[in-house]
Design an enzyme around this catalytic site. Structure first.
Site, PDB file in Angstrom:
ATOM      1  N   HIS A  60      -2.930  12.215   3.617  1.00 30.61           N
ATOM      2  CA  HIS A  60      -3.312  12.179   2.201  1.00 30.61           C
ATOM      3  C   HIS A  60      -2.824  13.425   1.468  1.00 30.61           C
ATOM      4  O   HIS A  60      -2.426  13.350   0.294  1.00 30.61           O
ATOM      5  CB  HIS A  60      -4.822  12.006   2.083  1.00 30.61           C
ATOM      6  CG  HIS A  60      -5.304  10.742   2.711  1.00 30.61           C
ATOM      7  ND1 HIS A  60      -5.183   9.515   2.085  1.00 30.61           N
ATOM      8  CD2 HIS A  60      -5.859  10.500   3.935  1.00 30.61           C
ATOM      9  CE1 HIS A  60      -5.656   8.581   2.887  1.00 30.61           C
ATOM     10  NE2 HIS A  60      -6.063   9.147   4.010  1.00 30.61           N
ATOM     11  N   ARG A  69       5.941  11.228  -6.578  1.00 29.48           N
ATOM     12  CA  ARG A  69       5.143  10.021  -6.335  1.00 29.48           C
ATOM     13  C   ARG A  69       3.887   9.978  -7.179  1.00 29.48           C
ATOM     14  O   ARG A  69       3.612   9.009  -7.897  1.00 29.48           O
ATOM     15  CB  ARG A  69       4.779   9.956  -4.855  1.00 29.48           C
ATOM     16  CG  ARG A  69       3.646   8.990  -4.520  1.00 29.48           C
ATOM     17  CD  ARG A  69       2.878   9.502  -3.310  1.00 29.48           C
ATOM     18  NE  ARG A  69       1.786   8.633  -2.948  1.00 29.48           N
ATOM     19  CZ  ARG A  69       0.517   8.814  -3.320  1.00 29.48           C
ATOM     20  NH1 ARG A  69       0.197   9.835  -4.112  1.00 29.48           N
ATOM     21  NH2 ARG A  69      -0.426   7.984  -2.924  1.00 29.48           N
ATOM     22  N   GLY A  93      -5.821  -0.322  -0.724  1.00 28.03           N
ATOM     23  CA  GLY A  93      -5.508   0.862   0.069  1.00 28.03           C
ATOM     24  C   GLY A  93      -5.728   2.111  -0.746  1.00 28.03           C
ATOM     25  O   GLY A  93      -4.832   2.935  -0.934  1.00 28.03           O
ATOM     26  N   GLU A 115     -10.625   0.361   0.719  1.00 22.84           N
ATOM     27  CA  GLU A 115      -9.976   1.227   1.714  1.00 22.84           C
ATOM     28  C   GLU A 115     -10.490   0.881   3.109  1.00 22.84           C
ATOM     29  O   GLU A 115     -11.692   0.896   3.357  1.00 22.84           O
ATOM     30  CB  GLU A 115     -10.249   2.694   1.404  1.00 22.84           C
ATOM     31  CG  GLU A 115      -9.756   3.672   2.444  1.00 22.84           C
ATOM     32  CD  GLU A 115      -8.272   3.506   2.749  1.00 22.84           C
ATOM     33  OE1 GLU A 115      -7.920   3.519   3.946  1.00 22.84           O
ATOM     34  OE2 GLU A 115      -7.467   3.358   1.797  1.00 22.84           O
ATOM     35  N   GLU A 144      -8.216  -7.928   3.173  1.00 22.46           N
ATOM     36  CA  GLU A 144      -8.227  -9.325   3.609  1.00 22.46           C
ATOM     37  C   GLU A 144      -9.637  -9.850   3.855  1.00 22.46           C
ATOM     38  O   GLU A 144      -9.854 -11.075   3.845  1.00 22.46           O
ATOM     39  CB  GLU A 144      -7.396  -9.485   4.889  1.00 22.46           C
ATOM     40  CG  GLU A 144      -5.903  -9.327   4.696  1.00 22.46           C
ATOM     41  CD  GLU A 144      -5.429  -7.883   4.702  1.00 22.46           C
ATOM     42  OE1 GLU A 144      -4.208  -7.668   4.613  1.00 22.46           O
ATOM     43  OE2 GLU A 144      -6.282  -6.964   4.792  1.00 22.46           O
ATOM     44  N   GLU A 158      -0.335   1.769  -3.775  1.00 19.59           N
ATOM     45  CA  GLU A 158       0.808   2.540  -3.293  1.00 19.59           C
ATOM     46  C   GLU A 158       1.054   2.067  -1.872  1.00 19.59           C
ATOM     47  O   GLU A 158       0.540   2.628  -0.912  1.00 19.59           O
ATOM     48  CB  GLU A 158       0.498   4.038  -3.370  1.00 19.59           C
ATOM     49  CG  GLU A 158       1.756   4.897  -3.366  1.00 19.59           C
ATOM     50  CD  GLU A 158       2.261   5.190  -1.968  1.00 19.59           C
ATOM     51  OE1 GLU A 158       2.789   4.251  -1.335  1.00 19.59           O
ATOM     52  OE2 GLU A 158       2.131   6.333  -1.526  1.00 19.59           O
ATOM     53  N   GLU A 167       5.352  -0.359   7.848  1.00 16.48           N
ATOM     54  CA  GLU A 167       3.889  -0.487   7.813  1.00 16.48           C
ATOM     55  C   GLU A 167       3.426  -1.847   7.293  1.00 16.48           C
ATOM     56  O   GLU A 167       2.266  -2.209   7.444  1.00 16.48           O
ATOM     57  CB  GLU A 167       3.216   0.620   6.995  1.00 16.48           C
ATOM     58  CG  GLU A 167       3.482   2.015   7.529  1.00 16.48           C
ATOM     59  CD  GLU A 167       2.812   3.094   6.702  1.00 16.48           C
ATOM     60  OE1 GLU A 167       1.813   2.801   6.018  1.00 16.48           O
ATOM     61  OE2 GLU A 167       3.288   4.238   6.741  1.00 16.48           O
TER      62      GLU A 167
END
Length: 378
Positions: A60, A69, A93, A115, A144, A158, A167
């Site tokens: 992070h 970014r 996320g 998250e 999900e 992101e 990923e």
């Protein structure tokens, strides 16, 4: 987001490219006893290991410290304030929650910060520290399986990994889009593009030539090491994540794929492989070491603004994504106007769908067409 190369995406699964490529050959001259195959992890085990990697502060720190970014996301969100004001947003996320807070600052009525890793606890503290707990709701768990109380007007995420698709987080964003985004809702970013260019890697060239310089300094001829160095540094099938400069690029970059995140059927495209053909002419004489792949994503500009582009090109300021390098097995000399053509495909690795695999087919001038099969290593 993109895990640091120092952190393992997964422990225990075998990596490497498929058997169809030009991989490096054994050079030790002796037979080795094959190691017993490692048990293949289940999807839930792979996912859990992936989430655990994001429970540490380092990844992070790397992402938020990437000013290109983070500022692009901040501006991309704030430019869309008119579409977000008084609306609901899903952050897929959410990590430490900074993008969710940007959405609240843009006027969102409610932000659902989803998250899956344990960092959600820190995100909740960050939200509380900024006095936004009434508008930003941190929800732990994979997107999900998390249930929202309502459909949302916008999704921010992101999701980009090395080479864009490492990923495989885009699949989670598309799942959220299908399940939770209102028809005609906003996606931030809205699209992504992939580029490829042939390269002459100046640092690699220095490393290959190093062994011919040893005698000059120490009186010992070690030039025979150059072929061994070439096999070690180029004769492998790993996707190398490294920063290049524009001076390393040998020809005009070619866009070979474009992903519109609102496009129906994109999930199936990702599973089958995203790619396209390319053709370019070299700028001048140099050793061709391979190809670089990079991406850019685009945020809608709002009612009156130009779209905002976040680029990972070697011609732009560096980001933590760097570029994904595909080295040939050995350098190939090229001249000005040497024609280079081929086809490139990005797809999930068969042993672990979160790991990026790249299939490259290429032809340099009058040389025969060749193929090489690459995979992102841990």
């Amino acid at each position: 987001m993109s895990l640091s190369k120092k952190r393992k995406l997964e422990s225990g699964d075998s990596g490497g490219a498929g058997a169809g490529g030009e991989g490096a050959e054994e050079e030790n001259g002796g037979e080795q006893e094959a190691a017993p195959p490692r048990p293949r992890r289940t999807k839930s085990e792979r996912d859990q290991l992936y989430y655990e990697c994001y429970s540490d502060v380092s990844v992070h720190e790397e992402m938020i410290a990437d000013q290109v970014r983070t500022e692009a996301y901040r501006l991309g969100i704030l430019k869309n304030w008119a579409a977000l004001r008084g609306k609901t947003v899903l952050d897929v996320g959410a990590g430490t929650g900074i993008l969710s807070i940007f959405c609240a600052q843009a006027g969102a009525r409610r932000v659902y910060a989803v998250e899956a890793s344990a960092i959600w606890q820190q995100a909740r503290e960050v939200v509380r520290l900024n006095g936004l707990e009434d508008r930003v709701h941190v929800l732990p768990g994979p997107v999900e399986t998390v249930e929202l109380p309502e459909r949302v007007d916008a999704i921010v995420s992101e999701w980009m990994g090395y080479g864009l698709l490492h990923e495989s987080m885009l699949s989670s964003v598309l799942h959220a889009r299908t399940k939770w985004l209102k028809e005609g809702g906003l996606l931030l970013p809205a699209s992504a593009e992939l580029f490829v260019a042939p390269i002459s890697d100046q640092m690699l060239e220095w490393r290959l030539g190093f062994w011919s310089q040893v005698k000059q300094h120490y009186g010992v001829d070690m030039s025979c090491m150059e072929s061994f160095a070439t096999r070690c540094l180029m004769g492998h099938s790993e996707i190398v994540v490294q920063d290049l400069s524009g001076e390393d690029v040998l020809a005009r970059p070619q866009r070979f794929a474009q992903l519109e995140l609102a496009r129906a059927g994109l999930e199936q495209e990702l599973e089958a492989g995203v790619g396209g053909r390319f053709r370019c002419s070299c700028y001048g004489s140099a050793p061709l070491h391979g190809f670089a792949v990079w991406f850019q994503v685009t945020f809608p500009g709002g009612d009156s603004e130009k779209p905002l582009v976040l680029s990972t090109s070697p011609f732009h300021p560096a980001t933590h994504w760097k570029q994904a390098l595909l080295y040939l097995n050995e350098p190939v000399p090229v001249e000005q106007d040497t024609d280079i053509s081929g086809e490139i495909t990005l797809l999930p690795s068969p042993d672990n769908p979160r790991r990026l695999r790249i299939l490259l087919r290429y032809k340099v001038g009058d040389h025969e067409e060749k193929t090489k099969d690459f995979a992102m290593e841990d």
